[in-house]
Design a protein around this motif. Structure first.
Motif, PDB file in Angstrom:
ATOM      1  N   ASN A  98       0.598   2.291   8.551  1.00  0.00           N
ATOM      2  CA  ASN A  98       2.322   2.195   7.909  1.00  0.00           C
ATOM      3  C   ASN A  98       2.107   2.915   7.020  1.00  0.00           C
ATOM      4  O   ASN A  98       2.828   3.940   6.799  1.00  0.00           O
ATOM      5  N   LEU A  99       0.637   3.307   6.552  1.00  0.00           N
ATOM      6  CA  LEU A  99      -0.091   4.732   5.570  1.00  0.00           C
ATOM      7  C   LEU A  99       0.677   6.218   6.318  1.00  0.00           C
ATOM      8  O   LEU A  99       1.867   7.232   5.748  1.00  0.00           O
ATOM      9  N   ASP A 100       0.182   6.176   7.693  1.00  0.00           N
ATOM     10  CA  ASP A 100       0.505   7.183   8.947  1.00  0.00           C
ATOM     11  C   ASP A 100       2.223   7.790   8.932  1.00  0.00           C
ATOM     12  O   ASP A 100       2.775   8.332   8.496  1.00  0.00           O
ATOM     13  N   GLU A 101       2.863   6.491   9.113  1.00  0.00           N
ATOM     14  CA  GLU A 101       4.304   5.666   9.587  1.00  0.00           C
ATOM     15  C   GLU A 101       5.295   6.952   8.415  1.00  0.00           C
ATOM     16  O   GLU A 101       5.885   7.611   8.326  1.00  0.00           O
ATOM     17  N   ASN A 102       4.296   6.475   7.506  1.00  0.00           N
ATOM     18  CA  ASN A 102       5.270   7.251   6.291  1.00  0.00           C
ATOM     19  C   ASN A 102       4.967   8.093   5.174  1.00  0.00           C
ATOM     20  O   ASN A 102       5.144   8.791   3.943  1.00  0.00           O
ATOM     21  N   GLY A 103       3.819   8.765   6.294  1.00  0.00           N
ATOM     22  CA  GLY A 103       3.843   9.731   5.865  1.00  0.00           C
ATOM     23  C   GLY A 103       2.749  10.300   4.687  1.00  0.00           C
ATOM     24  O   GLY A 103       2.270  11.380   3.790  1.00  0.00           O
ATOM     25  N   PHE A 104       1.978   9.405   4.500  1.00  0.00           N
ATOM     26  CA  PHE A 104       0.638   9.097   3.752  1.00  0.00           C
ATOM     27  C   PHE A 104      -1.068   9.110   4.257  1.00  0.00           C
ATOM     28  O   PHE A 104      -1.543   8.249   4.273  1.00  0.00           O
TER      29      PHE A 104
ATOM     30  N   ASP B 144      -3.152  11.210   4.416  1.00  0.00           N
ATOM     31  CA  ASP B 144      -4.456  11.443   3.575  1.00  0.00           C
ATOM     32  C   ASP B 144      -4.792  10.169   2.681  1.00  0.00           C
ATOM     33  O   ASP B 144      -5.971  10.737   1.986  1.00  0.00           O
ATOM     34  N   THR B 145      -4.288   9.481   2.478  1.00  0.00           N
ATOM     35  CA  THR B 145      -4.430   8.156   1.540  1.00  0.00           C
ATOM     36  C   THR B 145      -5.695   7.328   1.766  1.00  0.00           C
ATOM     37  O   THR B 145      -5.925   6.729   2.875  1.00  0.00           O
ATOM     38  N   VAL B 146      -6.408   7.823   1.297  1.00  0.00           N
ATOM     39  CA  VAL B 146      -7.744   6.946   1.850  1.00  0.00           C
ATOM     40  C   VAL B 146      -7.888   5.439   1.397  1.00  0.00           C
ATOM     41  O   VAL B 146      -6.718   4.688   0.292  1.00  0.00           O
ATOM     42  N   ILE B 147      -8.553   4.806   2.531  1.00  0.00           N
ATOM     43  CA  ILE B 147      -8.159   3.022   2.395  1.00  0.00           C
ATOM     44  C   ILE B 147     -10.013   2.651   2.035  1.00  0.00           C
ATOM     45  O   ILE B 147     -11.107   3.221   2.930  1.00  0.00           O
TER      46      ILE B 147
ATOM     47  N   ALA C 109       0.626  -1.031  -0.023  1.00  0.00           N
ATOM     48  CA  ALA C 109       0.333   0.049  -0.016  1.00  0.00           C
ATOM     49  C   ALA C 109       0.815   1.535  -0.111  1.00  0.00           C
ATOM     50  O   ALA C 109       0.478   2.366  -0.944  1.00  0.00           O
ATOM     51  N   VAL C 110       1.899   0.986   1.343  1.00  0.00           N
ATOM     52  CA  VAL C 110       2.399   2.980   1.047  1.00  0.00           C
ATOM     53  C   VAL C 110       3.902   2.698  -0.402  1.00  0.00           C
ATOM     54  O   VAL C 110       3.863   4.182  -0.832  1.00  0.00           O
ATOM     55  N   THR C 111       3.325   1.364  -1.377  1.00  0.00           N
ATOM     56  CA  THR C 111       4.652   2.134  -2.521  1.00  0.00           C
ATOM     57  C   THR C 111       2.851   2.242  -3.695  1.00  0.00           C
ATOM     58  O   THR C 111       3.473   3.657  -4.358  1.00  0.00           O
ATOM     59  N   HIS C 112       2.187   2.074  -3.542  1.00  0.00           N
ATOM     60  CA  HIS C 112       1.098   2.710  -4.542  1.00  0.00           C
ATOM     61  C   HIS C 112       0.913   3.906  -3.660  1.00  0.00           C
ATOM     62  O   HIS C 112       0.852   4.912  -5.164  1.00  0.00           O
ATOM     63  N   ALA C 113       0.708   4.466  -2.362  1.00  0.00           N
ATOM     64  CA  ALA C 113       0.752   5.783  -2.241  1.00  0.00           C
ATOM     65  C   ALA C 113       1.941   7.228  -2.378  1.00  0.00           C
ATOM     66  O   ALA C 113       2.151   7.801  -3.052  1.00  0.00           O
ATOM     67  N   ARG C 114       2.944   6.070  -2.188  1.00  0.00           N
ATOM     68  CA  ARG C 114       4.302   7.109  -2.953  1.00  0.00           C
ATOM     69  C   ARG C 114       4.150   7.165  -4.057  1.00  0.00           C
ATOM     70  O   ARG C 114       4.642   8.525  -4.454  1.00  0.00           O
ATOM     71  N   ALA C 115       3.623   6.079  -4.822  1.00  0.00           N
ATOM     72  CA  ALA C 115       3.521   6.795  -6.295  1.00  0.00           C
ATOM     73  C   ALA C 115       2.796   6.970  -7.013  1.00  0.00           C
ATOM     74  O   ALA C 115       2.823   8.189  -7.975  1.00  0.00           O
TER      75      ALA C 115
ATOM     76  N   ILE D 253      -2.177  -1.775   7.151  1.00  0.00           N
ATOM     77  CA  ILE D 253      -2.115  -0.769   6.015  1.00  0.00           C
ATOM     78  C   ILE D 253      -2.642   0.731   6.809  1.00  0.00           C
ATOM     79  O   ILE D 253      -1.147   1.203   6.386  1.00  0.00           O
ATOM     80  N   ARG D 254      -3.387   1.432   7.101  1.00  0.00           N
ATOM     81  CA  ARG D 254      -3.264   2.922   7.854  1.00  0.00           C
ATOM     82  C   ARG D 254      -2.279   3.050   8.161  1.00  0.00           C
ATOM     83  O   ARG D 254      -1.570   3.887   8.254  1.00  0.00           O
TER      84      ARG D 254
END
Ligand code: PBG
Length: 305
Positions: free
Chosen positions: A159-165, A167-170, A132-138, A156-157
């Motif tokens: 790891n997204l938050d920890e990596n600076g995403f 606002d990425t919706v699930i 999920a993080v590689t998708h958000a980063r792209a 997923i939530r």
């Protein structure tokens, strides 16, 4: 004037299969007019749905290399990651959703890590969170876990938050049934399980209360939107979910639902356009605000007229 439900192009989400190579536009045998595209040819197809007013698409990747842990799924330069970057740079306003699941990337075709013939829930979570993080980063706007492992939304939530995403919706495939209607998709994505089936992680078609448990658990873990899948045989589930939760509800009008209408129309047994529009309207009437459908382009053309 008094019609209660109407279908709009805003409700549609178009699925796309993306594969390696150049100039690829390979029609899926069991899904007429649905193609595997390479990144270059995909862009043309995406521009077409954008011009029809379809707001969103969902991407499925078909990698060249598959292995036991689905490594290509979380390769920052993998096929889906590249497709996201290309689409977002060409059409920034297109909402890009990604399917987060490793079955298209594993050689055994299962949605989780396999050990001694069993699909293991917990060791799979870390891989999904990484993917999920590689998708958000792209540049993906929405990630959609379709694996049905327990606890994946929280993983997923986090790891997204920890990596600076943050606002990425699930969009969680929350009530996903172990359905025979996925058959043509498995041909398209080359993801049929090599042994056993998916009944240890996907839902029993006989269950309805369980769908509510799955949906409520995913929302509790941080899902922003939830999905019911398949759609047409599960309209009652869509309705129950709609009445139980207050987040947007989507439904996936899956491959088999598409293929059976196309096949009957080919035989001259059904009026394809009318059956398609009636199906989509019914899914919306049942309570789905958004419909993932292989009919998206055709339905948008009709709605535009
Ligand atoms: C799993 C996934 C599947 C579909 C969407 N995501 C296949 C499965 O669970 O076997 C099916 C969609 C369709 O049939 O159109 N990555």
């Amino acid at each position: 004037m008094v019609r209660e439900t109407s279908l709009s192009v805003d409700n549609l989400i178009a699925p796309f299969f993306v594969c390696e190579g150049k100039g690829v536009r390979h029609e899926i045998g069991s899904m007429p007019e649905i193609y595997r595209f390479s990144v270059d040819t995909l862009l043309g197809a995406v521009k077409e749905i954008h011009s029809l007013g379809i707001p969103a698409l969902i991407l499925f990747g078909i990698p060249d290399k598959k292995d036991a842990v689905g490594s290509e799924a979380y390769n920052p330069d993998g096929i889906v990651q590249r497709a996201i970057r290309e689409i977002k740079s060409a059409i920034p306003e297109m909402v890009v959703i990604t399917d987060v699941c490793i079955d298209e990337y594993t050689d055994h075709g299962h949605c989780g890590v396999v050990r001694e013939g069993r699909v293991l829930n917990d060791p799979t979570l870390e891989l999904l969170a990484k993917m999920a993080v590689t998708h958000a980063r792209a540049g993906a706007d929405i990630v959609a876990p379709s694996d049905m492992m327990d606890g994946r939304v929280r993983a997923i939530r986090g790891n997204l938050d920890e990596n600076g995403f943050p606002d990425t919706v699930i969009l969680s495939y929350a009530a996903k049934y172990a359905s025979a209607f996925y058959g043509p998709f498995r041909e398209a994505a080359d993801s049929a399980p090599q042994f056993g089936d998916r009944t240890t992680y996907q839902m029993d078609p006989g269950n309805s209360d369980e769908a509510l448990r799955e949906v409520l658990q995913d929302i509790e873990e941080g899902a922003d939107m939830v999905m019911v899948k398949p759609a047409l045989p599960y309209l009652d589930i869509i309705r129950r979910v709609r009445e139980t939760v207050h987040v947007p509800v989507s439904a996936y009008n899956v491959s088999g639902e598409y293929s059976m209408i196309r096949a009957a129309a080919r035989q001259g047994w059904l009026d394809e356009e009318r059956v398609m529009m009636e199906t989509l309207l019914s899914i919306k009437r049942a309570g789905a605000q958004n419909i993932l459908t292989y009919f998206a382009r055709k339905a948008a053309q009709i709605l535009q007229k």
